[in-house]
Scaffold this motif. Structure first.
Motif, mmCIF file in Angstrom:
data_model
loop_
_atom_site.group_PDB
_atom_site.id
_atom_site.type_symbol
_atom_site.label_atom_id
_atom_site.label_comp_id
_atom_site.label_asym_id
_atom_site.label_seq_id
_atom_site.Cartn_x
_atom_site.Cartn_y
_atom_site.Cartn_z
ATOM 1 N N ARG A 105 0.827 -1.212 0.000
ATOM 2 C CA ARG A 105 0.000 0.000 0.000
ATOM 3 C C ARG A 105 0.864 1.266 0.000
ATOM 4 O O ARG A 105 0.541 2.256 -0.643
ATOM 5 C CB ARG A 105 -0.895 -0.004 1.229
ATOM 6 N N ALA A 106 1.996 1.191 0.725
ATOM 7 C CA ALA A 106 2.885 2.345 0.796
ATOM 8 C C ALA A 106 3.719 2.476 -0.477
ATOM 9 O O ALA A 106 4.026 3.578 -0.931
ATOM 10 C CB ALA A 106 3.807 2.220 2.005
ATOM 11 N N LEU A 107 4.056 1.338 -1.064
ATOM 12 C CA LEU A 107 4.947 1.343 -2.228
ATOM 13 C C LEU A 107 4.225 1.709 -3.529
ATOM 14 O O LEU A 107 4.780 2.416 -4.378
ATOM 15 C CB LEU A 107 5.571 -0.058 -2.378
ATOM 16 N N ALA A 108 2.987 1.236 -3.680
ATOM 17 C CA ALA A 108 2.302 1.324 -4.977
ATOM 18 C C ALA A 108 2.312 2.715 -5.604
ATOM 19 O O ALA A 108 2.565 2.847 -6.807
ATOM 20 C CB ALA A 108 0.877 0.799 -4.838
ATOM 21 N N PRO A 109 2.064 3.800 -4.838
ATOM 22 C CA PRO A 109 2.047 5.114 -5.491
ATOM 23 C C PRO A 109 3.418 5.557 -5.991
ATOM 24 O O PRO A 109 3.507 6.472 -6.810
ATOM 25 C CB PRO A 109 1.566 6.070 -4.381
ATOM 26 N N ALA A 110 4.498 4.910 -5.502
ATOM 27 C CA ALA A 110 5.855 5.353 -5.841
ATOM 28 C C ALA A 110 6.437 4.627 -7.047
ATOM 29 O O ALA A 110 7.507 4.982 -7.522
ATOM 30 C CB ALA A 110 6.774 5.155 -4.635
ATOM 31 N N ILE A 111 5.758 3.601 -7.559
ATOM 32 C CA ILE A 111 6.292 2.850 -8.697
ATOM 33 C C ILE A 111 5.331 3.012 -9.884
ATOM 34 O O ILE A 111 4.182 3.406 -9.702
ATOM 35 C CB ILE A 111 6.502 1.354 -8.356
ATOM 36 N N PRO A 112 5.809 2.720 -11.122
ATOM 37 C CA PRO A 112 4.920 2.873 -12.285
ATOM 38 C C PRO A 112 3.656 2.017 -12.144
ATOM 39 O O PRO A 112 3.690 0.936 -11.536
ATOM 40 C CB PRO A 112 5.782 2.387 -13.459
ATOM 41 N N THR A 113 2.538 2.511 -12.724
ATOM 42 C CA THR A 113 1.249 1.831 -12.591
ATOM 43 C C THR A 113 1.327 0.369 -13.004
ATOM 44 O O THR A 113 0.765 -0.501 -12.338
ATOM 45 C CB THR A 113 0.190 2.539 -13.465
ATOM 46 N N GLY A 114 2.039 0.086 -14.110
ATOM 47 C CA GLY A 114 2.120 -1.292 -14.601
ATOM 48 C C GLY A 114 2.806 -2.205 -13.595
ATOM 49 O O GLY A 114 2.396 -3.349 -13.387
ATOM 50 N N GLU A 115 3.863 -1.706 -12.940
ATOM 51 C CA GLU A 115 4.565 -2.501 -11.922
ATOM 52 C C GLU A 115 3.665 -2.730 -10.710
ATOM 53 O O GLU A 115 3.669 -3.813 -10.123
ATOM 54 C CB GLU A 115 5.849 -1.776 -11.477
ATOM 55 N N ALA A 116 2.887 -1.705 -10.346
ATOM 56 C CA ALA A 116 1.959 -1.861 -9.219
ATOM 57 C C ALA A 116 0.907 -2.914 -9.555
ATOM 58 O O ALA A 116 0.479 -3.682 -8.690
ATOM 59 C CB ALA A 116 1.295 -0.522 -8.894
ATOM 60 N N ALA A 117 0.502 -2.966 -10.833
ATOM 61 C CA ALA A 117 -0.497 -3.954 -11.261
ATOM 62 C C ALA A 117 0.079 -5.374 -11.167
ATOM 63 O O ALA A 117 -0.603 -6.300 -10.729
ATOM 64 C CB ALA A 117 -0.951 -3.655 -12.686
ATOM 65 N N ILE A 118 1.339 -5.546 -11.586
ATOM 66 C CA ILE A 118 1.987 -6.866 -11.484
ATOM 67 C C ILE A 118 2.093 -7.265 -10.007
ATOM 68 O O ILE A 118 1.858 -8.410 -9.626
ATOM 69 C CB ILE A 118 3.389 -6.836 -12.135
ATOM 70 N N LEU A 119 2.418 -6.286 -9.181
ATOM 71 C CA LEU A 119 2.533 -6.521 -7.745
ATOM 72 C C LEU A 119 1.183 -6.941 -7.150
ATOM 73 O O LEU A 119 1.120 -7.830 -6.292
ATOM 74 C CB LEU A 119 3.041 -5.237 -7.084
ATOM 75 N N ALA A 120 0.112 -6.327 -7.623
ATOM 76 C CA ALA A 120 -1.233 -6.687 -7.144
ATOM 77 C C ALA A 120 -1.538 -8.141 -7.501
ATOM 78 O O ALA A 120 -2.060 -8.906 -6.674
ATOM 79 C CB ALA A 120 -2.276 -5.757 -7.771
ATOM 80 N N GLU A 121 -1.201 -8.514 -8.734
ATOM 81 C CA GLU A 121 -1.413 -9.902 -9.193
ATOM 82 C C GLU A 121 -0.630 -10.863 -8.288
ATOM 83 O O GLU A 121 -1.183 -11.856 -7.787
ATOM 84 C CB GLU A 121 -0.920 -10.013 -10.653
ATOM 85 N N ALA A 122 0.646 -10.544 -8.039
ATOM 86 C CA ALA A 122 1.501 -11.423 -7.234
ATOM 87 C C ALA A 122 1.008 -11.496 -5.789
ATOM 88 O O ALA A 122 0.910 -12.577 -5.204
ATOM 89 C CB ALA A 122 2.946 -10.912 -7.276
#
Ligand SMILES: [Zn+2]
Length: 308
Positions: A105-122
């Motif tokens: 939750r803290a990291l997601a706004p700091a990385i590109p949207t696509g990377e946050a999406a991959i992170l959500a999947e994982a």
């Protein structure tokens, strides 16, 4: 094209039709460019603190963990290489001063949207595996199959698939005002859209009307879908709506809300701008940050992009 919010816009091709091919997955794990993202206690390994980035690693250092049976998930193919996630909870790995673990939750706004999406999947998948070790039908231990997208029961042969919980989140609109609520469990003066899980045997529109009536005592008529957002805490799909409020008098459910209020478009505009500028005085009436679809629904409505 629709708006993409945080955790949306996953750039990977999931190649879902080939996940069940063991030889193909094994070949991907042997390919030189293949990348692995490790999560420990559902937190990803991160490299660099000034500009944080997901710490994609080669397969080699994880080979031992994979062979020892750590949960491994094929996320998809992007930039010409395969991407996997591994659950490194409890694993021994070489300490590296440059690596750290950060809450999603803290990291997601700091990385590109696509990377946050991959992170959500994982994150959603690793969490699902951790909580579904036993067959819901007969209670036997289940095994990971299809590169992390199924769990199979060796005893009763049942297949179990990762679930996504549908959540409706809405702005009830009355003339030029919208309804926001302040959650009982959240301290401070943060207001947000009303929201709730869709129940079995219910349409999305019915769930929207039920939530607004239960939480604020407002009856709604027309309901219009706007946008959705994967929410990996642990595995929801937030579906955003506008709802036409037919009544005005608020009666809050004290179990859910401390307060609900109608806000004018000018008030919402001002709150959107403040929330987008960064953390605010918690005592001030405020909105969730841009990460949340609640913020985005308010932003869209305040810019008069949407009407019910
Ligand atoms: Zn079973």
């Amino acid at each position: 094209m629709e708006d993409i919010y945080c955790f949306g816009g996953n750039p990977l091709d999931r190649v879902s039709e080939r996940r069940g091919e063991r030889e193909w997955i094994a070949a991907l794990l042997d390919a030189p460019g293949t990348r692995v993202l490790a999560l420990r206690d559902l937190k990803p390994l991160i490299r660099g603190t000034a500009v944080p980035a997901l710490d994609w690693q080669p397969v080699a250092p994880w080979r031992g963990q994979i062979e020892a049976g750590a949960t491994l998930i094929f996320l998809g193919i992007g930039d010409g290489c395969a991407h996997f996630a591994i659950d490194a909870t409890g694993a021994n790995f070489a300490p590296d001063i440059d690596i750290e673990l950060i809450d999603v939750r803290a990291l997601a706004p700091a990385i590109p949207t696509g990377e946050a999406a991959i992170l959500a999947e994982a994150r959603s998948l690793i969490d699902w595996h951790a909580r579904h070790r036993f067959c819901a039908q007969c209670g036997s231990p289940t095994r990971v199959a299809s590169a992390g997208w199924v769990r199979r029961c060796p005893d009763c042969r049942a297949s179990h698939f990762p679930r996504t919980d549908p959540v409706v989140i809405m702005l009830a609109v009355r003339g030029d005002r919208v309804l926001l609520g302040r959650n009982r469990r959240r301290p401070g003066a943060r207001f947000s859209c009303l929201a709730g899980f869709v129940e079995p045997g219910e349409t999305l529109e019915e769930a929207v009307r039920r939530e607004v009536r239960e939480e604020a005592g407002i009856r709604c008529g027309r309901v219009r879908y706007l946008a959705s957002q994967p929410w990996p805490f642990p595995s929801s799909l937030m579906m955003g709506f506008l709802a036409e409020a037919l009544t005005e008098e608020i009666t809050v459910d004290p179990q859910e809300l401390a307060e609900a209020r109608w806000f004018s478009r000018d008030e919402i505009r001002e709150m959107v701008a403040r929330a987008a500028a960064g953390p605010d005085d918690p005592a001030r009436v405020s909105l969730p940050p841009p990460l949340a679809i609640a913020h985005q629904l308010c932003r869209r409505w305040s810019r008069e992009l949407d009407s019910v």
